[in-house]
Scaffold this motif. Structure first.
Motif, PDB file in Angstrom:
ATOM      1  N   PRO A 192     -52.504  84.693  23.589  1.00 13.49           N
ATOM      2  CA  PRO A 192     -52.264  83.281  23.296  1.00 13.49           C
ATOM      3  C   PRO A 192     -50.952  82.732  23.856  1.00 13.49           C
ATOM      4  O   PRO A 192     -50.754  81.533  23.880  1.00 13.49           O
ATOM      5  N   ARG A 193     -50.052  83.609  24.316  1.00 14.54           N
ATOM      6  CA  ARG A 193     -48.777  83.109  24.836  1.00 14.54           C
ATOM      7  C   ARG A 193     -48.912  82.530  26.244  1.00 14.54           C
ATOM      8  O   ARG A 193     -48.132  81.677  26.637  1.00 14.54           O
ATOM      9  N   ALA A 406     -55.772  84.425  12.729  1.00 14.66           N
ATOM     10  CA  ALA A 406     -54.722  83.637  13.368  1.00 14.66           C
ATOM     11  C   ALA A 406     -55.278  82.570  14.297  1.00 14.66           C
ATOM     12  O   ALA A 406     -54.523  81.945  15.016  1.00 14.66           O
ATOM     13  N   GLY A 407     -56.575  82.343  14.251  1.00 17.03           N
ATOM     14  CA  GLY A 407     -57.181  81.391  15.180  1.00 17.03           C
ATOM     15  C   GLY A 407     -56.895  79.945  14.806  1.00 17.03           C
ATOM     16  O   GLY A 407     -56.392  79.642  13.734  1.00 17.03           O
ATOM     17  N   THR A 408     -57.254  79.055  15.725  1.00  9.02           N
ATOM     18  CA  THR A 408     -57.036  77.628  15.512  1.00  9.02           C
ATOM     19  C   THR A 408     -58.381  76.953  15.264  1.00  9.02           C
ATOM     20  O   THR A 408     -59.335  77.193  16.001  1.00  9.02           O
TER      21      THR A 408
END
Lengths: 513, 285
Positions: A192-193, A406-408
């Motif tokens: 994700p970074r 930790a998803g959006t």
């Protein structure tokens, strides 16, 4: 090496056949025989139960985490990686450090460059589908913002992509050239970074170890696992390329002093390049067949500098920060972590000259008809990706980018897949129930399950009372936002909201003071 | 393909949660208490049901009143009022007059808990505070025989033990806490003199370890702090009352240690793992 005489426990020590695999942790009886044969520098003790390698003490901390229901089997049933039929249109997000080099109306081919790198930290961008550039505008993205994207509409019937040919002499390419290839193939880390690979290598200059991360601690997600099982040698060769490229970046001065001792004053600090000397393949200890596969590949590649290490299959063990914490506590600068899929992309960029425009994504969740991991072009919408897996069986309660921990959450399924998208999950209401928050009863569960040994209860209680200085004092800035505290909380308190509040306000307070 | 775009709510992760809840904790503890009430009835302590009934009615009434006054409804919804009533009835003498019981419940539920902020916010164990308050106001009434004092009964002890096993099975708390408390008490008694009534002693120790120390609100917020708390409480309760270990002594010991809890939390706070600034990053950013 102690002789059998002074072995205190009276066990027989076996001097093993010298072979090439470095010692790795034994995970099951299946490997133990192979271990005896493959151990070079390590003693193996024979007992009535079989071979038990002596515990090698590694520096590190106890692995803390939660054993989640993994739910990976559904998407592993279809584990051949396929590519979907090209959709009508795609929206390719342009990275901040890139400038579009196509105009509206241009016809582009798969892999063609559509944006140029801006400055030394930039990366190029490549079309993931042949078609016509329709618009270059701001569109909503999967992290809740609007960002500049290039819309490409399908133009005519898609032609099959010709088979890739190996670049001549790719193993001999010098390290400096590798960094340039990474930059102009648009190589970005697939976590994700989303940091350009050459920038990340430069930031970790002086690291001696490349960690290739094949762990996926979140439920449902199997992308790295399927890719590693399908292309183990390519990933290992990609890791070798990353290791080589690390040798081209100059070592920062502060690190050089501690690592290499005194350096003569006449040497130009820009010329000192250490480079990596070791590759660690990180896998979860639940994936025994994957460990066996990688170990055998390393053995037959005759790589003495590579080894497989395992982490417990606990969330959040296996994330970049927890891997460094477990194996390089206090000396994070000595290692650099890349996801296995990034190593694969590096291999394809260098060996096949393929630019980076597609990645393996898991489309899963109980609502999807045929959950699986598949190659998705960057920029395909979540809706089309789910349609490529035969659509949904029922209206999902939530569509997530990333895992359930930790998803959006997505407001719409018309957002595009980014480089950092690991999974698209369509979850039913039975799984993502909303709960009413109750007061903290100080049960200590969050303190027990914090992977960085914070006291989330104390921090969030302080944030509740607007005592942001106290939250700062209790170490809120060390939080890695893994979500464990909110998961275990019996009162269902909004821990992450409060931690983020404390973080932003605490930083603001420090900034003003 | 032309389906309408779906709309979803946007919230922060995690999107899944464990199945633990306050209601589950409270009702689980009530299940662990059930064998004790059944045994009390069967062994001739049926008067305790009268005290239990008064406690239940008054606790629910006071919680309802507090809910109306302070606009809070958690305690009624998650079974906390019922648990408090059941535990408090066991701390009272079996033939206690009704008005004393109601006063006790008022001071426990309304004064010591709700006025301090309700669930999760009180500093002192409300049931023990009320028990000590009644002890000071009505010393004669409160020294009458109760289930956990007096002669003791092997079946009552067995029921508490069974309750303890049920409690440990539910994995609500940290199993080391009750074990450490019991071990310390037994060692203290072995070293510092014999017990006149071993059955009563064992019952009281087990009851304290499994049910009075099960309320995490008044315990320190670290594991090391909790262990020190329990160790000190065990040492104090063995020495605080003249006739050795007793429920009265336990009350004073736990209340004293409750006052030390904030200091224990700060002294024994966990050391966070520190990452160097240049490598600091959250999972999401």
């Amino acid at each position: 090496m102690p002789s059998p005489k002074n072995n205190p426990k009276g066990r027989i020590l076996v001097q093993t056949v010298p072979t090439l695999i470095p010692f790795t942790e034994v995970e099951s009886g299946v490997f133990q025989v192979a271990m005896i044969l493959s151990n070079k520098n390590h003693r193996v003790t024979m007992t009535a139960q079989g071979a038990i390698p002596e515990k090698k003490k590694r520096p590190g901390r106890k692995a803390i985490g939660i054993r989640l229901e993994r739910k990976k089997d559904a998407s592993l049933l279809n584990w051949n990686l396929k590519r979907p039929y090209p959709p009508e249109k795609i929206h390719i997000p342009i990275p901040v450090a890139a400038e579009p080099c196509v105009r509206v109306g241009d016809i582009v081919q798969t892999g063609q460059k559509i944006a140029e790198p801006k400055g030394p930290g930039g990366v190029s961008l490549h079309a993931s589908m042949p078609g016509v550039v329709e618009r270059i505008e701001n569109f909503p993205d999967a992290v809740g913002r609007k960002s500049l994207m290039i819309e490409i509409r399908k133009h005519g019937e898609p032609k099959p992509i010709p088979a890739a040919e190996a670049r001549k002499g790719w193993t001999e390419i010098p390290a400096e050239e590798l960094l340039r290839i990474f930059q102009y193939s648009g190589l970005v880390t697939t976590d994700p970074r989303m940091e350009p690979v050459h920038v990340k290598l430069g930031r970790h200059a002086g690291a001696r170890t490349i960690i290739i991360n094949g762990c996926e601690p979140e439920p449902y997600i199997t992308g790295e696992q399927v890719l590693t099982l399908s292309h183990p040698v390519e990933i290992l060769k990609g890791a070798e390329l990353l290791k080589k490229a690390l040798g081209a970046v100059p070592t920062p001065i502060n690190f050089r002093g501690s690592e290499m001792g005194a350096v003569p004053a006449t040497v130009d600090p820009q010329k000192i390049k250490i480079g990596a000397e070791k590759i660690i393949f990180a896998l979860e200890n639940s994936n025994l067949e994957m460990m066996e596969l990688i170990k055998s590949k390393i053995y037959f590649l005759k790589w003495e500098h590579a080894e497989v290490r395992s982490v417990p299959a606990l969330y959040p063990q296996g994330l970049e920060s927890t891997l460094l914490q477990a194996w390089f506590p206090g000396e994070e600068e000595k290692a650099v972590v890349f996801p296995a899929s990034t190593a694969f992309a590096a291999y394809e960029a260098v060996a096949l000259g393929k630019s980076f425009y597609e990645k393996v994504v898991t489309v899963g969740g109980e609502c999807v008809v045929e959950p699986r991991s598949l190659w998705l072009p960057i920029g395909i919408s979540f809706h089309d990706a789910i349609q490529a897996c035969k659509g949904v069986m029922r209206e999902p309660q939530k569509i997530l980018m990333g895992g359930p921990m930790a998803g959006t959450v997505q407001a719409t399924s018309e957002v595009p897949v980014m480089v950092g998208t690991t999974a698209i999950l369509a979850l039913p209401k039975e799984v993502v129930k909303d709960a009413i928050a109750e007061p903290c009863i100080r049960c200590n569960l969050c303190v027990d399950h914090c992977p960085v040994s914070l006291s989330p209860a104390m921090i969030t209680l302080a944030a509740d009372q607007k005592e942001f200085a106290t939250a700062e004092e209790w170490g809120v800035s060390e939080c890695i936002e893994c979500g464990n505290c909110a998961y275990v909380c019996p009162s269902k308190r909004p821990m992450l909201e409060l931690i983020r509040l404390a973080r932003s306000r605490g930083e603001a307070a420090v900034g003003h003071g | 393909m032309a389906e309408a775009t779906l709309s979803y709510k946007r919230v922060l992760p995690p999107h899944i949660h464990s199945t633990a809840s306050l209601a589950k904790r409270n009702w689980g503890q009530l299940i662990a208490l059930a064998p004790l009430f059944v045994t009390a009835c069967l062994t001739g302590h049926a008067e305790i049901l009268r005290v239990l009934l008064i406690c239940l009615v008054s606790a629910v009434a006071f919680e309802f009143l507090a809910g109306k006054l302070f606009h809070k409804k958690e305690s009624l919804r998650n079974g906390e009022a019922v648990l408090a009533a059941a535990l408090f009835s066991l701390l009272m003498p079996s033939r206690c007059p009704s008005e004393v019981v109601i006063l006790g419940v008022f001071s426990a539920v309304f004064a010591a808990k709700e006025l301090f902020g309700g669930t999760g916010n009180y500093l002192l164990h409300p049931l023990l505070l009320a028990r000590v308050f009644l002890q000071l106001c009505f010393p004669k009434v409160m020294s009458e025989p109760m289930l956990l004092a007096g002669d003791g009964n092997i079946w009552v002890l067995a029921a508490i033990g069974l309750g303890g096993i049920i409690f440990l099975k539910q994995k609500q708390g940290y199993w080391k806490t009750p074990i450490l408390f019991m071990a310390t008490c037994f060692i203290c008694e072995a070293l510092l003199g014999g017990q006149a009534m071993p059955l009563t002693f064992f019952s009281a120790v087990l009851f304290t370890a499994f049910f009075l120390l099960a309320d995490p609100v008044t315990l320190p917020l670290t594991r090391r702090g909790t262990m020190l708390f329990v160790l000190c409480a065990a040492l104090l309760s063995s020495r605080l009352s003249s006739e050795g270990f007793s429920i009265q002594g336990v009350g004073y010991a736990i209340l004293l240690m409750n006052l030390l809890t904030p200091w224990l939390e700060v002294w024994l706070k966990p050391t966070p793992y520190k990452t160097k600034n240049q490598f600091k990053a959250t999972y999401l950013s």
